[in-house]
Design a protein around this motif. Structure first.
Motif, PDB file in Angstrom:
ATOM      1  N   UNK A  61     -53.298 -83.268   6.814  1.00 28.95           N
ATOM      2  CA  UNK A  61     -53.093 -83.821   8.163  1.00 28.95           C
ATOM      3  C   UNK A  61     -51.611 -83.847   8.505  1.00 28.95           C
ATOM      4  N   UNK A  62     -50.798 -84.227   7.541  1.00 27.74           N
ATOM      5  CA  UNK A  62     -49.348 -84.232   7.764  1.00 27.74           C
ATOM      6  C   UNK A  62     -48.832 -82.814   8.048  1.00 27.74           C
ATOM      7  N   UNK A  63     -49.313 -81.850   7.277  1.00 29.13           N
ATOM      8  CA  UNK A  63     -48.901 -80.460   7.502  1.00 29.13           C
ATOM      9  C   UNK A  63     -49.340 -79.969   8.882  1.00 29.13           C
ATOM     10  N   UNK A  64     -50.563 -80.290   9.271  1.00 27.95           N
ATOM     11  CA  UNK A  64     -51.061 -79.846  10.579  1.00 27.95           C
ATOM     12  C   UNK A  64     -50.256 -80.496  11.699  1.00 27.95           C
ATOM     13  N   UNK A  65     -49.913 -81.771  11.538  1.00 28.82           N
ATOM     14  CA  UNK A  65     -49.076 -82.436  12.547  1.00 28.82           C
ATOM     15  C   UNK A  65     -47.742 -81.696  12.681  1.00 28.82           C
ATOM     16  N   UNK A  70     -44.040 -78.117  15.529  1.00 30.71           N
ATOM     17  CA  UNK A  70     -43.142 -76.961  15.532  1.00 30.71           C
ATOM     18  C   UNK A  70     -43.644 -75.864  16.472  1.00 30.71           C
ATOM     19  N   UNK A  71     -44.952 -75.721  16.598  1.00 35.42           N
ATOM     20  CA  UNK A  71     -45.503 -74.759  17.553  1.00 35.42           C
ATOM     21  C   UNK A  71     -45.164 -75.151  18.983  1.00 35.42           C
ATOM     22  N   UNK A 109     -45.094 -71.190   8.125  1.00 37.71           N
ATOM     23  CA  UNK A 109     -44.943 -71.530   6.707  1.00 37.71           C
ATOM     24  C   UNK A 109     -45.753 -72.790   6.390  1.00 37.71           C
ATOM     25  N   UNK A 110     -45.663 -73.798   7.266  1.00 34.43           N
ATOM     26  CA  UNK A 110     -46.484 -74.993   7.093  1.00 34.43           C
ATOM     27  C   UNK A 110     -47.966 -74.625   7.119  1.00 34.43           C
ATOM     28  N   UNK A 111     -48.331 -73.692   7.982  1.00 29.59           N
ATOM     29  CA  UNK A 111     -49.712 -73.246   8.063  1.00 29.59           C
ATOM     30  C   UNK A 111     -50.155 -72.614   6.752  1.00 29.59           C
TER      31      UNK A 111
END
Length: 146
Positions: A61-65, A70-71, A109-111
């Motif tokens: 969830x943190x990564x998706x946020x 960033x998107x 990268x987060x994705x």
């Protein structure tokens, strides 16, 4: 470097929009999983497997946020870049476009990290059902889909 055309950042609009849609779909899928896990958590006595899943979901969830933020930042920077091009601030538009690309790259990268965690979550889910782990190459070579 050549002058930056207004069409260059405009080309990122559909890509970023589709990327944001994919990120939103991932978020909605995780939200559904969280609700399901909550129901299981209330009912189940042995929560060890659930704790691993919950930890993984919190990180995802943190990564998706961060991916979404960033998107959106990349999208906003593209808009600002187009405005700067329109106002003929060439140097500033190039810097803002570079920041937009950097933001998009970081989002991707987060994705990638989120996808890796997602597959680990599936491994955790399968861990108590699996008899033996086989490499994907052995499965492909042997032709066994089990």
């Amino acid at each position: 470097m050549n002058a930056l055309s207004i069409t260059t950042p405009a080309l990122l609009f559909p890509a970023i929009t589709l990327l944001m849609l994919a990120y939103t779909n991932r978020f909605l899928a995780i939200a559904s999983l969280v609700r399901k896990l909550h129901d299981e958590y209330v009912k189940v006595e042995d929560r060890n497997l659930l704790h691993k899943q919950i930890s993984n979901l919190r990180t995802r969830i943190s990564l998706i946020r961060n991916m979404q933020a960033l998107g959106v930042l990349s999208f906003l920077l593209c808009i600002i870049c187009m405005y700067l091009i329109f106002r003929e601030f060439d140097a500033a538009s190039k810097w803002v476009f570079a920041l937009s690309l950097l933001s998009l790259l970081t989002s991707l990268i987060f994705s990638l990290f989120e996808i890796i965690l997602s597959t680990r979550a599936i491994d955790v889910e399968l861990s108590d059902m699996e008899l033996d782990k086989r490499s994907i190459f052995k499965t492909i070579i042997d032709g066994d889909s089990n």
